[in-house]
Scaffold this motif. Structure first.
Motif, PDB file in Angstrom:
ATOM      1  N   PHE A 156      42.420  36.528   6.231  1.00 38.78           N
ATOM      2  CA  PHE A 156      42.482  35.804   5.060  1.00 38.78           C
ATOM      3  C   PHE A 156      43.505  36.389   4.229  1.00 38.78           C
ATOM      4  O   PHE A 156      43.843  37.654   4.462  1.00 38.78           O
ATOM      5  CB  PHE A 156      41.100  35.742   4.437  1.00 38.78           C
ATOM      6  N   VAL A 157      44.125  35.840   3.061  1.00 41.36           N
ATOM      7  CA  VAL A 157      44.973  36.408   2.140  1.00 41.36           C
ATOM      8  C   VAL A 157      44.759  35.954   0.847  1.00 41.36           C
ATOM      9  O   VAL A 157      44.067  35.107   0.429  1.00 41.36           O
ATOM     10  CB  VAL A 157      46.433  35.707   2.421  1.00 41.36           C
ATOM     11  N   LEU A 158      44.594  37.201  -0.128  1.00 40.22           N
ATOM     12  CA  LEU A 158      44.355  37.214  -1.371  1.00 40.22           C
ATOM     13  C   LEU A 158      45.552  37.605  -2.285  1.00 40.22           C
ATOM     14  O   LEU A 158      46.187  38.651  -1.966  1.00 40.22           O
ATOM     15  CB  LEU A 158      43.261  38.207  -1.610  1.00 40.22           C
ATOM     16  N   ASP A 159      46.211  36.626  -2.793  1.00 41.19           N
ATOM     17  CA  ASP A 159      47.141  36.746  -3.768  1.00 41.19           C
ATOM     18  C   ASP A 159      47.006  37.393  -5.255  1.00 41.19           C
ATOM     19  O   ASP A 159      46.380  36.514  -5.910  1.00 41.19           O
ATOM     20  CB  ASP A 159      47.995  35.593  -3.770  1.00 41.19           C
ATOM     21  N   ALA A 160      47.280  38.554  -5.427  1.00 34.24           N
ATOM     22  CA  ALA A 160      46.981  39.347  -6.512  1.00 34.24           C
ATOM     23  C   ALA A 160      48.431  39.919  -7.140  1.00 34.24           C
ATOM     24  O   ALA A 160      48.540  40.753  -7.937  1.00 34.24           O
ATOM     25  CB  ALA A 160      46.208  40.352  -6.441  1.00 34.24           C
ATOM     26  N   SER A 161      49.471  39.053  -6.901  1.00 29.64           N
ATOM     27  CA  SER A 161      50.665  39.495  -7.265  1.00 29.64           C
ATOM     28  C   SER A 161      51.159  39.264  -8.768  1.00 29.64           C
ATOM     29  O   SER A 161      52.188  39.493  -9.152  1.00 29.64           O
ATOM     30  CB  SER A 161      51.799  38.540  -6.401  1.00 29.64           C
ATOM     31  N   GLY A 162      50.356  38.773  -9.580  1.00 34.59           N
ATOM     32  CA  GLY A 162      50.419  38.804 -10.926  1.00 34.59           C
ATOM     33  C   GLY A 162      51.687  37.780 -11.371  1.00 34.59           C
ATOM     34  O   GLY A 162      51.610  36.721 -10.856  1.00 34.59           O
ATOM     35  N   PHE A 163      52.432  38.300 -12.174  1.00 30.55           N
ATOM     36  CA  PHE A 163      53.673  37.456 -12.558  1.00 30.55           C
ATOM     37  C   PHE A 163      54.680  37.030 -11.339  1.00 30.55           C
ATOM     38  O   PHE A 163      55.433  36.150 -11.449  1.00 30.55           O
ATOM     39  CB  PHE A 163      54.411  37.841 -13.931  1.00 30.55           C
ATOM     40  N   GLY A 164      54.634  37.846 -10.515  1.00 33.80           N
ATOM     41  CA  GLY A 164      55.387  37.614  -9.147  1.00 33.80           C
ATOM     42  C   GLY A 164      54.775  36.439  -8.595  1.00 33.80           C
ATOM     43  O   GLY A 164      55.883  35.488  -7.817  1.00 33.80           O
ATOM     44  N   ARG A 165      53.621  35.888  -8.616  1.00 30.73           N
ATOM     45  CA  ARG A 165      53.160  34.598  -8.086  1.00 30.73           C
ATOM     46  C   ARG A 165      53.675  34.313  -6.768  1.00 30.73           C
ATOM     47  O   ARG A 165      54.186  33.289  -6.514  1.00 30.73           O
ATOM     48  CB  ARG A 165      53.589  33.409  -9.172  1.00 30.73           C
ATOM     49  N   VAL A 166      53.382  35.090  -5.885  1.00 31.91           N
ATOM     50  CA  VAL A 166      54.056  34.985  -4.503  1.00 31.91           C
ATOM     51  C   VAL A 166      53.748  33.607  -3.861  1.00 31.91           C
ATOM     52  O   VAL A 166      54.453  32.761  -3.445  1.00 31.91           O
ATOM     53  CB  VAL A 166      53.891  36.086  -3.643  1.00 31.91           C
ATOM     54  N   LEU A 167      52.247  33.429  -3.669  1.00 30.74           N
ATOM     55  CA  LEU A 167      51.922  32.375  -3.007  1.00 30.74           C
ATOM     56  C   LEU A 167      52.109  31.028  -3.625  1.00 30.74           C
ATOM     57  O   LEU A 167      52.533  29.898  -3.184  1.00 30.74           O
ATOM     58  CB  LEU A 167      50.462  32.331  -2.537  1.00 30.74           C
ATOM     59  N   PRO A 168      51.858  30.791  -5.018  1.00 29.79           N
ATOM     60  CA  PRO A 168      52.297  29.596  -5.863  1.00 29.79           C
ATOM     61  C   PRO A 168      53.560  29.265  -5.742  1.00 29.79           C
ATOM     62  O   PRO A 168      54.021  27.984  -5.710  1.00 29.79           O
ATOM     63  CB  PRO A 168      52.065  30.218  -7.341  1.00 29.79           C
ATOM     64  N   ARG A 169      54.474  30.237  -5.465  1.00 26.11           N
ATOM     65  CA  ARG A 169      56.034  30.136  -5.314  1.00 26.11           C
ATOM     66  C   ARG A 169      56.047  29.444  -3.871  1.00 26.11           C
ATOM     67  O   ARG A 169      56.790  28.442  -3.627  1.00 26.11           O
ATOM     68  CB  ARG A 169      56.805  31.369  -5.721  1.00 26.11           C
ATOM     69  N   LEU A 170      55.891  30.208  -2.634  1.00 23.20           N
ATOM     70  CA  LEU A 170      55.916  29.791  -1.532  1.00 23.20           C
ATOM     71  C   LEU A 170      55.300  28.674  -1.074  1.00 23.20           C
ATOM     72  O   LEU A 170      55.846  27.982  -0.097  1.00 23.20           O
ATOM     73  CB  LEU A 170      55.532  30.869  -0.544  1.00 23.20           C
ATOM     74  N   LEU A 171      54.079  28.564  -1.432  1.00 27.51           N
ATOM     75  CA  LEU A 171      53.398  27.179  -1.169  1.00 27.51           C
ATOM     76  C   LEU A 171      53.280  26.163  -2.020  1.00 27.51           C
ATOM     77  O   LEU A 171      52.787  25.017  -1.941  1.00 27.51           O
ATOM     78  CB  LEU A 171      51.898  27.683  -0.930  1.00 27.51           C
ATOM     79  N   GLU A 172      54.271  26.092  -3.108  1.00 29.77           N
ATOM     80  CA  GLU A 172      54.558  25.055  -4.034  1.00 29.77           C
ATOM     81  C   GLU A 172      53.390  24.704  -4.959  1.00 29.77           C
ATOM     82  O   GLU A 172      52.870  23.326  -4.822  1.00 29.77           O
ATOM     83  CB  GLU A 172      55.237  23.880  -3.252  1.00 29.77           C
ATOM     84  N   LEU A 173      52.420  25.773  -5.395  1.00 34.54           N
ATOM     85  CA  LEU A 173      51.293  25.442  -5.851  1.00 34.54           C
ATOM     86  C   LEU A 173      51.318  25.256  -7.396  1.00 34.54           C
ATOM     87  O   LEU A 173      50.544  24.989  -8.131  1.00 34.54           O
ATOM     88  CB  LEU A 173      50.241  26.526  -5.549  1.00 34.54           C
ATOM     89  N   ASP A 174      52.632  25.761  -7.932  1.00 34.00           N
ATOM     90  CA  ASP A 174      52.818  25.777  -9.480  1.00 34.00           C
ATOM     91  C   ASP A 174      52.647  24.465 -10.092  1.00 34.00           C
ATOM     92  O   ASP A 174      53.164  23.534  -9.568  1.00 34.00           O
ATOM     93  CB  ASP A 174      54.119  26.491  -9.858  1.00 34.00           C
ATOM     94  N   ARG A 175      52.491  24.544 -11.327  1.00 33.34           N
ATOM     95  CA  ARG A 175      52.287  23.288 -12.255  1.00 33.34           C
ATOM     96  C   ARG A 175      52.546  23.848 -13.833  1.00 33.34           C
ATOM     97  O   ARG A 175      52.023  24.928 -13.905  1.00 33.34           O
ATOM     98  CB  ARG A 175      50.958  22.310 -12.000  1.00 33.34           C
ATOM     99  N   PRO A 176      52.906  22.959 -14.611  1.00 28.49           N
ATOM    100  CA  PRO A 176      53.358  23.409 -15.838  1.00 28.49           C
ATOM    101  C   PRO A 176      52.025  23.793 -16.636  1.00 28.49           C
ATOM    102  O   PRO A 176      50.930  23.249 -16.474  1.00 28.49           O
ATOM    103  CB  PRO A 176      54.018  22.243 -16.488  1.00 28.49           C
ATOM    104  N   SER A 177      52.181  24.849 -17.405  1.00 23.96           N
ATOM    105  CA  SER A 177      51.011  25.303 -18.235  1.00 23.96           C
ATOM    106  C   SER A 177      50.808  24.150 -19.371  1.00 23.96           C
ATOM    107  O   SER A 177      51.913  23.398 -19.858  1.00 23.96           O
ATOM    108  CB  SER A 177      51.234  26.801 -19.120  1.00 23.96           C
ATOM    109  N   GLN A 178      49.570  24.232 -20.090  1.00 30.01           N
ATOM    110  CA  GLN A 178      49.414  23.341 -21.196  1.00 30.01           C
ATOM    111  C   GLN A 178      49.914  24.076 -22.433  1.00 30.01           C
ATOM    112  O   GLN A 178      50.050  23.263 -23.377  1.00 30.01           O
ATOM    113  CB  GLN A 178      48.083  23.134 -21.289  1.00 30.01           C
TER     114      GLN A 178
END
Length: 409
Positions: A156-178
């Motif tokens: 299992f992987v836990l992403d605690a990369s903070g502003f580095g946002r490793v998995l959101p970037r690599l797995l295309e999980l990012d979405r715009p903030s409100q």
């Protein structure tokens, strides 16, 4: 190619990564932490909330933090155009710790990482993750260090990369903030504060006299130093000057009470700026992974909620993952994402109301009702998951009702 195998791979050795690693190794699981930087390193988010102490205690790290000599903190003070108010966290509604610390994050984060290592977590500094192949059957992370590639494998992987946002970037999980695009300009100073009314045991949040959506933090450290920053929508910050130090000096000069407190301050550290830091994701969890802290969602620095949310996510994830690795079925959405999101949404309610002025009206309201103040104090102290507090359980409705009361006078 070198391979490193463990039950869990944690990305990032900051507060979320260190705490979740400690909680997992305490339960008997092997943990490898992959960290891009070398510690100690600079980071903001320096004014902790008392709720953090509970998580540090559970991770067997609190004694080490107490021994480090950080600045004691018992509350938050607010100032706007001569109006002042303060919250003493020991007078909050929720049970639990009522004091905490204001910390230089480089040293604080190193202490937590060292404590996690002492308990059995393996931390791999200066490793940058390049690829992530994650499924319910396990994970393979490809990292690079000094020109050499290393594969980290785990269940299992836990992403605690903070502003580095490793998995959101690599797995295309990012979405715009409100939230709108805001910018922060900040530094550390030798504060030389001699004002007898200034309370070093509290963070000072100052509101710009004319533009209430611009605010300043002043976080005293031990040893006569302090963190100083200004936050506002990007176009308003840019209008204050061309260079970061000029912006910050001009911003302080525009707030007479703050300028008075800092009249003898020495700007001896390069001034930095960041913008567009608010973030969100399409999901906090998926087959084989979960996102902790800022890797999932970051709101805003105004109430210093970032480290608290990070540690809360670590606590929740450690409990879920322990059960899953032990063979129990776990509903990550119900047991991790939903409870975490409840507290995040509480903070979001008050952050939104801060910038539109509603919560500022409440904070600077002169006729205080002590029981209500204690409930609001609990939220400012980080207890955003205490549903016994009406201002947590139904945050938006209770806050709006309170705003109406304050507006009626």
């Amino acid at each position: 190619m070198k391979e490193v195998v463990s039950d869990v791979v944690v990305i990032g050795a900051g507060p979320a990564g260190a705490v979740v690693s400690a909680l997992l190794v305490q339960r008997g699981w092997s943990v490898n932490v992959v960290e891009r930087q070398e510690f100690p390193r600079f980071s903001i988010g320096e004014s902790l909330l008392p709720q953090c102490m509970e998580f540090l205690e559970a991770a067997n790290m609190l004694d080490a933090v107490k021994a480090a000599g950080f600045q004691f903190k018992n509350g938050a003070a607010f100032e706007w155009d001569g109006a002042r108010t303060a919250f003493d966290f020991t007078e909050k509604f929720s049970p639990g710790h009522g004091t905490t610390f204001q910390v230089q994050r480089g040293r604080f984060d190193k202490i937590l990482a060292d404590e996690a290592q002492k308990q059995g977590a393996q931390i791999h500094y200066r490793h940058t993750i390049l690829e992530a192949d994650i499924s319910a059957d396990g994970a393979r992370l490809l990292a690079e260090c000094g020109g050499e590639q290393v594969v980290f494998r785990g269940r299992f992987v836990l992403d605690a990369s903070g502003f580095g946002r490793v998995l959101p970037r690599l797995l295309e999980l990012d979405r715009p903030s409100q939230f709108p695009m805001r910018e922060s300009v900040f530094t550390h100073v030798q504060d030389n504060i001699s004002d007898a009314h200034f309370d070093r045991d509290k963070i000072l949040i100052t509101v710009h006299p004319q533009q209430r959506d611009i605010w300043y933090w002043l976080i005293p450290f031990s040893g006569g130093r302090a963190s100083l920053g200004v936050v506002g929508e990007r176009d308003k910050i840019v209008a204050m000057g061309d260079e970061p130090e000029q912006i910050l000096r001009n911003a302080v000069a525009a707030a007479p009470e703050l300028a008075k407190v800092l009249r003898d301050a020495e700007f001896d550290t390069p001034v930095q700026r960041i913008s567009g830091y608010s973030s969100d994701v399409s999901t906090l969890t998926g087959p084989g992974f979960a996102l902790l802290g800022n890797a999932g969602e970051f709101l805003d620095p105004v109430f210093s909620s970032g480290v608290t949310i990070a540690m809360k996510s670590a606590e929740l994830a450690a409990g879920c993952l322990h059960r899953q690795l032990s063979g129990e079925p776990v509903d990550w959405q119900a047991d991790f994402a939903a409870p975490l999101k409840h507290g995040v949404d509480v903070f979001k309610t008050y952050v939104t109301a801060w910038y539109d002025g509603r919560f500022q009206d409440v904070i600077f309201y002169q006729t205080e009702q002590q029981e209500i103040k204690r409930m609001i104090c609990s939220i400012l102290a980080g207890y955003a998951w205490d549903k016994n507090n009406p201002f947590v359980a139904v945050a938006e409705r209770r806050l709006n009702a309170l705003v109406e009361i304050c507006s009626a006078d």
